[in-house]
Motif scaffolding. Structure first.
Motif: not given
Length: 315
Positions: A87-91, A113-115, A120-128
Protein backbone atom coordinates in the motif's frame (compact mmCIF):
# COMPACT_ATOMS: atom_id res chain seq x y z
CA UNK A 1 2.75 -21.30 -0.77
CA UNK A 2 1.09 -24.50 0.47
CA UNK A 3 -2.46 -23.86 1.65
CA UNK A 4 -2.43 -23.50 5.44
CA UNK A 5 -5.14 -24.78 7.75
CA UNK A 6 -5.47 -21.31 9.29
CA UNK A 7 -5.24 -17.85 7.67
CA UNK A 8 -5.17 -14.70 9.78
CA UNK A 9 -6.03 -11.25 8.47
CA UNK A 10 -4.73 -7.99 9.92
CA UNK A 11 -6.01 -4.93 8.09
CA UNK A 12 -4.25 -2.56 10.53
CA UNK A 13 -0.84 -4.06 11.44
CA UNK A 14 1.89 -2.26 13.35
CA UNK A 15 5.46 -2.29 14.51
CA UNK A 16 5.23 -2.70 18.30
CA UNK A 17 8.10 -0.86 20.00
CA UNK A 18 8.80 -1.81 23.64
CA UNK A 19 10.94 0.17 26.08
CA UNK A 20 11.63 0.66 29.78
CA UNK A 21 12.13 3.90 31.73
CA UNK A 22 12.51 4.67 35.42
CA UNK A 23 9.84 7.36 35.36
CA UNK A 24 7.76 9.25 32.80
CA UNK A 25 8.13 12.99 33.34
CA UNK A 26 5.80 15.82 32.33
CA UNK A 27 7.29 18.40 29.94
CA UNK A 28 10.70 16.72 29.98
CA UNK A 29 12.65 13.88 28.43
CA UNK A 30 11.90 10.40 29.72
CA UNK A 31 14.95 8.38 28.73
CA UNK A 32 14.18 4.78 27.81
CA UNK A 33 16.27 1.64 27.69
CA UNK A 34 15.82 -1.88 26.42
CA UNK A 35 14.04 -0.94 23.19
CA UNK A 36 12.85 -3.77 20.96
CA UNK A 37 10.68 -3.88 17.86
CA UNK A 38 8.24 -6.70 17.14
CA UNK A 39 5.67 -7.38 14.41
CA UNK A 40 2.27 -6.35 15.77
CA UNK A 41 -1.42 -6.25 15.04
CA UNK A 42 -3.99 -8.83 16.11
CA UNK A 43 -3.83 -11.32 13.26
CA UNK A 44 -0.05 -11.13 12.99
CA UNK A 45 0.32 -11.86 16.70
CA UNK A 46 -2.10 -14.77 16.34
CA UNK A 47 -0.29 -16.19 13.30
CA UNK A 48 3.15 -16.01 14.94
CA UNK A 49 1.89 -17.85 18.01
CA UNK A 50 0.08 -20.48 15.95
CA UNK A 51 3.17 -21.06 13.80
CA UNK A 52 5.18 -21.65 16.98
CA UNK A 53 2.52 -24.03 18.28
CA UNK A 54 2.73 -26.15 15.15
CA UNK A 55 -0.38 -25.55 13.03
CA UNK A 56 0.03 -24.60 9.37
CA UNK A 57 -0.79 -20.89 9.23
CA UNK A 58 -0.31 -17.81 7.04
CA UNK A 59 -0.74 -14.14 7.87
CA UNK A 60 -2.27 -11.72 5.35
CA UNK A 61 -1.83 -7.97 5.87
CA UNK A 62 -1.19 -4.68 4.03
CA UNK A 63 2.23 -3.04 4.40
CA UNK A 64 3.45 0.38 3.34
CA UNK A 65 6.48 2.64 3.60
CA UNK A 66 9.62 2.01 5.64
CA UNK A 67 7.62 0.60 8.55
CA UNK A 68 5.92 -1.81 6.17
CA UNK A 69 9.28 -3.04 4.88
CA UNK A 70 10.51 -3.47 8.45
CA UNK A 71 7.33 -5.37 9.34
CA UNK A 72 7.91 -7.83 6.50
CA UNK A 73 11.57 -8.31 7.48
CA UNK A 74 10.65 -8.98 11.11
CA UNK A 75 8.07 -11.59 10.14
CA UNK A 76 10.49 -13.20 7.67
CA UNK A 77 13.07 -13.47 10.46
CA UNK A 78 10.42 -15.07 12.65
CA UNK A 79 9.68 -17.70 10.00
CA UNK A 80 5.91 -17.22 9.94
CA UNK A 81 4.47 -17.62 6.41
CA UNK A 82 2.72 -14.50 5.12
CA UNK A 83 1.31 -12.65 2.12
CA UNK A 84 1.71 -8.87 2.24
CA UNK A 85 -0.27 -6.43 0.09
CA UNK A 86 1.71 -3.30 -0.81
CA UNK A 87 0.00 0.00 0.00
CA UNK A 88 1.08 3.62 -0.46
CA UNK A 89 0.53 4.91 3.10
CA UNK A 90 2.91 4.19 5.97
CA UNK A 91 2.31 1.24 8.33
CA UNK A 92 1.91 2.52 11.89
CA UNK A 93 4.07 2.13 14.98
CA UNK A 94 2.74 1.61 18.51
CA UNK A 95 4.71 2.08 21.73
CA UNK A 96 4.62 0.23 25.06
CA UNK A 97 6.74 1.84 27.78
CA UNK A 98 7.16 0.19 31.18
CA UNK A 99 7.69 2.64 34.07
CA UNK A 100 9.71 0.82 36.71
CA UNK A 101 9.08 3.34 39.51
CA UNK A 102 5.36 2.52 39.61
CA UNK A 103 5.54 -0.92 37.95
CA UNK A 104 3.03 0.04 35.25
CA UNK A 105 2.98 -0.02 31.47
CA UNK A 106 1.86 2.83 29.24
CA UNK A 107 0.57 1.60 25.87
CA UNK A 108 0.39 4.20 23.09
CA UNK A 109 -1.67 3.08 20.08
CA UNK A 110 -1.74 5.18 16.91
CA UNK A 111 -4.18 5.33 13.97
CA UNK A 112 -3.45 3.16 10.99
CA UNK A 113 -2.81 4.13 7.37
CA UNK A 114 -5.51 5.15 4.94
CA UNK A 115 -6.18 2.42 2.38
CA UNK A 116 -7.63 3.16 -1.03
CA UNK A 117 -10.50 1.07 -2.36
CA UNK A 118 -8.09 -0.64 -4.76
CA UNK A 119 -5.77 -1.50 -1.84
CA UNK A 120 -8.36 -3.03 0.44
CA UNK A 121 -9.90 -4.85 -2.52
CA UNK A 122 -6.43 -6.33 -3.16
CA UNK A 123 -6.35 -7.44 0.47
CA UNK A 124 -9.67 -9.22 -0.01
CA UNK A 125 -8.44 -10.94 -3.17
CA UNK A 126 -5.24 -12.05 -1.46
CA UNK A 127 -7.17 -13.40 1.49
CA UNK A 128 -9.15 -15.71 -0.79
CA UNK A 129 -6.24 -16.61 -3.06
CA UNK A 130 -5.44 -19.85 -1.19
CA UNK A 131 -6.49 -23.03 -2.98
CA UNK A 132 -7.87 -25.18 -1.54
CA UNK A 133 -9.47 -22.92 1.05
CA UNK A 134 -8.19 -22.96 4.66
CA UNK A 135 -10.29 -24.44 7.47
CA UNK A 136 -10.19 -21.34 9.67
CA UNK A 137 -9.88 -17.63 8.98
CA UNK A 138 -9.15 -15.29 11.90
CA UNK A 139 -10.22 -11.65 11.45
CA UNK A 140 -8.38 -9.85 14.19
CA UNK A 141 -7.77 -6.24 15.15
CA UNK A 142 -9.18 -2.83 14.38
CA UNK A 143 -10.14 -1.37 11.01
CA UNK A 144 -8.43 1.89 9.95
CA UNK A 145 -10.46 5.06 9.56
CA UNK A 146 -12.03 5.36 6.14
CA UNK A 147 -12.55 1.64 5.65
CA UNK A 148 -16.13 0.40 5.12
CA UNK A 149 -17.60 -0.82 8.42
CA UNK A 150 -18.97 -3.89 6.65
CA UNK A 151 -15.57 -5.05 5.33
CA UNK A 152 -15.36 -8.01 7.74
CA UNK A 153 -18.99 -8.78 6.94
CA UNK A 154 -18.09 -9.16 3.25
CA UNK A 155 -15.24 -11.48 4.17
CA UNK A 156 -17.50 -13.54 6.43
CA UNK A 157 -20.18 -13.98 3.77
CA UNK A 158 -17.62 -15.02 1.16
CA UNK A 159 -15.92 -17.40 3.59
CA UNK A 160 -19.23 -19.06 4.38
CA UNK A 161 -19.66 -19.91 0.70
CA UNK A 162 -16.33 -21.77 0.86
CA UNK A 163 -17.06 -23.53 4.19
CA UNK A 164 -14.31 -21.56 5.95
CA UNK A 165 -14.91 -21.09 9.69
CA UNK A 166 -14.59 -17.41 10.55
CA UNK A 167 -13.22 -16.39 13.96
CA UNK A 168 -13.98 -12.75 14.82
CA UNK A 169 -11.70 -10.87 17.22
CA UNK A 170 -12.55 -7.24 16.58
CA UNK A 171 -14.61 -4.38 18.00
CA UNK A 172 -16.84 -1.42 17.20
CA UNK A 173 -18.81 -1.23 13.96
CA UNK A 174 -16.59 -3.90 12.37
CA UNK A 175 -17.86 -6.31 15.03
CA UNK A 176 -21.54 -5.35 15.05
CA UNK A 177 -21.69 -5.45 11.23
CA UNK A 178 -20.12 -8.94 11.18
CA UNK A 179 -22.49 -10.68 13.59
CA UNK A 180 -25.54 -12.55 12.23
CA UNK A 181 -23.68 -13.26 8.95
CA UNK A 182 -22.53 -16.83 9.50
CA UNK A 183 -19.32 -16.47 11.53
CA UNK A 184 -18.35 -19.56 13.52
CA UNK A 185 -16.89 -17.90 16.63
CA UNK A 186 -16.53 -14.45 18.17
CA UNK A 187 -14.08 -13.70 20.98
CA UNK A 188 -14.81 -10.41 22.72
CA UNK A 189 -13.64 -8.74 25.88
CA UNK A 190 -16.17 -7.45 28.39
CA UNK A 191 -16.15 -3.90 27.03
CA UNK A 192 -16.52 -5.04 23.42
CA UNK A 193 -19.50 -7.16 24.40
CA UNK A 194 -21.05 -4.25 26.29
CA UNK A 195 -20.73 -2.10 23.14
CA UNK A 196 -23.42 -4.31 21.59
CA UNK A 197 -25.92 -2.81 24.03
CA UNK A 198 -25.33 -4.73 27.27
CA UNK A 199 -24.38 -3.73 30.81
CA UNK A 200 -20.65 -4.25 31.36
CA UNK A 201 -21.00 -4.74 35.13
CA UNK A 202 -23.50 -7.59 35.51
CA UNK A 203 -22.68 -10.89 37.19
CA UNK A 204 -21.18 -13.83 35.31
CA UNK A 205 -24.57 -15.57 35.46
CA UNK A 206 -26.35 -12.58 33.90
CA UNK A 207 -23.58 -12.23 31.31
CA UNK A 208 -24.15 -15.86 30.31
CA UNK A 209 -27.86 -15.14 29.76
CA UNK A 210 -27.06 -12.15 27.56
CA UNK A 211 -24.58 -14.21 25.55
CA UNK A 212 -27.07 -17.05 25.15
CA UNK A 213 -29.61 -14.59 23.76
CA UNK A 214 -27.16 -13.61 21.01
CA UNK A 215 -26.22 -17.20 20.21
CA UNK A 216 -29.88 -18.28 20.16
CA UNK A 217 -30.53 -15.52 17.61
CA UNK A 218 -27.72 -16.89 15.37
CA UNK A 219 -25.22 -14.08 15.91
CA UNK A 220 -22.47 -16.75 15.89
CA UNK A 221 -22.21 -20.47 16.66
CA UNK A 222 -19.78 -19.90 19.53
CA UNK A 223 -19.43 -16.79 21.69
CA UNK A 224 -16.58 -16.26 24.16
CA UNK A 225 -16.32 -13.18 26.39
CA UNK A 226 -13.09 -12.67 28.29
CA UNK A 227 -13.26 -11.04 31.71
CA UNK A 228 -11.37 -8.06 33.06
CA UNK A 229 -9.35 -10.00 35.64
CA UNK A 230 -8.80 -13.12 33.58
CA UNK A 231 -10.99 -16.03 32.71
CA UNK A 232 -13.78 -16.25 30.18
CA UNK A 233 -17.40 -17.24 29.63
CA UNK A 234 -18.30 -19.61 26.80
CA UNK A 235 -21.74 -20.15 25.23
CA UNK A 236 -22.26 -22.29 22.14
CA UNK A 237 -25.16 -23.23 19.89
CA UNK A 238 -24.52 -26.86 20.85
CA UNK A 239 -25.45 -26.12 24.48
CA UNK A 240 -22.03 -25.67 26.07
CA UNK A 241 -22.11 -22.97 28.73
CA UNK A 242 -19.17 -22.50 31.11
CA UNK A 243 -17.18 -20.01 33.12
CA UNK A 244 -13.42 -20.62 32.98
CA UNK A 245 -11.67 -19.22 36.02
CA UNK A 246 -8.10 -18.08 35.34
CA UNK A 247 -5.34 -18.54 37.92
CA UNK A 248 -4.21 -15.40 39.76
CA UNK A 249 -0.91 -14.20 38.30
CA UNK A 250 1.37 -11.16 38.45
CA UNK A 251 0.51 -8.92 35.51
CA UNK A 252 3.42 -7.35 33.63
CA UNK A 253 1.65 -6.35 30.41
CA UNK A 254 -1.69 -6.92 28.69
CA UNK A 255 -0.16 -6.44 25.23
CA UNK A 256 -0.93 -9.49 23.10
CA UNK A 257 -2.86 -11.38 25.79
CA UNK A 258 -6.10 -11.49 23.82
CA UNK A 259 -4.20 -12.54 20.72
CA UNK A 260 -2.53 -15.36 22.65
CA UNK A 261 -5.99 -16.50 23.78
CA UNK A 262 -7.21 -16.59 20.18
CA UNK A 263 -4.10 -18.33 18.88
CA UNK A 264 -4.15 -21.14 21.46
CA UNK A 265 -7.92 -21.59 21.01
CA UNK A 266 -7.81 -21.81 17.21
CA UNK A 267 -4.69 -24.00 17.19
CA UNK A 268 -6.39 -26.48 19.49
CA UNK A 269 -9.62 -26.43 17.47
CA UNK A 270 -7.59 -27.07 14.33
CA UNK A 271 -6.08 -30.12 16.04
CA UNK A 272 -9.58 -31.45 16.72
CA UNK A 273 -9.59 -30.59 20.42
CA UNK A 274 -13.15 -30.27 21.85
CA UNK A 275 -14.35 -26.68 22.24
CA UNK A 276 -14.33 -26.53 26.05
CA UNK A 277 -10.84 -28.02 26.26
CA UNK A 278 -9.62 -25.59 23.58
CA UNK A 279 -11.02 -22.72 25.67
CA UNK A 280 -8.96 -23.95 28.64
CA UNK A 281 -5.92 -23.40 26.44
CA UNK A 282 -7.08 -19.94 25.43
CA UNK A 283 -7.51 -18.82 29.04
CA UNK A 284 -4.14 -20.35 30.00
CA UNK A 285 -2.38 -18.67 27.06
CA UNK A 286 -3.67 -15.24 28.11
CA UNK A 287 -2.64 -15.92 31.73
CA UNK A 288 0.91 -16.72 30.62
CA UNK A 289 1.21 -13.76 28.23
CA UNK A 290 0.18 -11.11 30.79
CA UNK A 291 3.21 -12.16 32.87
CA UNK A 292 5.59 -11.38 30.00
CA UNK A 293 7.04 -8.38 28.20
CA UNK A 294 6.42 -8.27 24.45
CA UNK A 295 3.39 -9.55 22.56
CA UNK A 296 4.09 -13.27 22.14
CA UNK A 297 3.78 -16.58 23.95
CA UNK A 298 7.11 -18.41 23.57
CA UNK A 299 7.19 -20.95 26.42
CA UNK A 300 4.76 -23.68 25.38
CA UNK A 301 5.74 -25.86 28.36
CA UNK A 302 4.60 -23.01 30.63
CA UNK A 303 1.34 -22.94 28.70
CA UNK A 304 0.78 -26.66 29.34
CA UNK A 305 1.40 -26.18 33.06
CA UNK A 306 -0.97 -23.19 33.17
CA UNK A 307 -3.76 -25.20 31.49
CA UNK A 308 -3.91 -27.43 34.59
CA UNK A 309 -4.63 -24.33 36.74
CA UNK A 310 -7.70 -23.17 34.78
CA UNK A 311 -10.91 -24.16 36.58
CA UNK A 312 -14.09 -24.87 34.63
CA UNK A 313 -17.47 -23.98 36.20
CA UNK A 314 -20.63 -25.11 34.34
CA UNK A 315 -23.32 -22.45 33.99
Amino acid sequence: MKTPDIVTFTINPAIDVFGVTDEIFDDSKSRCQKASSLPGGGGINVARNIHRMGSAVAAVFPAGGLNGELLKKLIQADGTPFKAVDIADETRQNFAITETKRHIMHHFVFPGPTLTEAEYTACLETLFSFSPAPKYMVLSGSIPAGMPNDFYKKITLQAKQQDIKIVLDTSGPALSESLFTGAYLAKLNRREFASLGYDEHVSVEELQKQMKDLVDRDAVDVLIVTLNRGGAVLVSKCGESCFFEAPKVHIVSHVGAGDSFASALVHQLNKGTPLKRATHYGVAAAAVTVQLEGNQLHDLNWLERMVTEVVEHPL
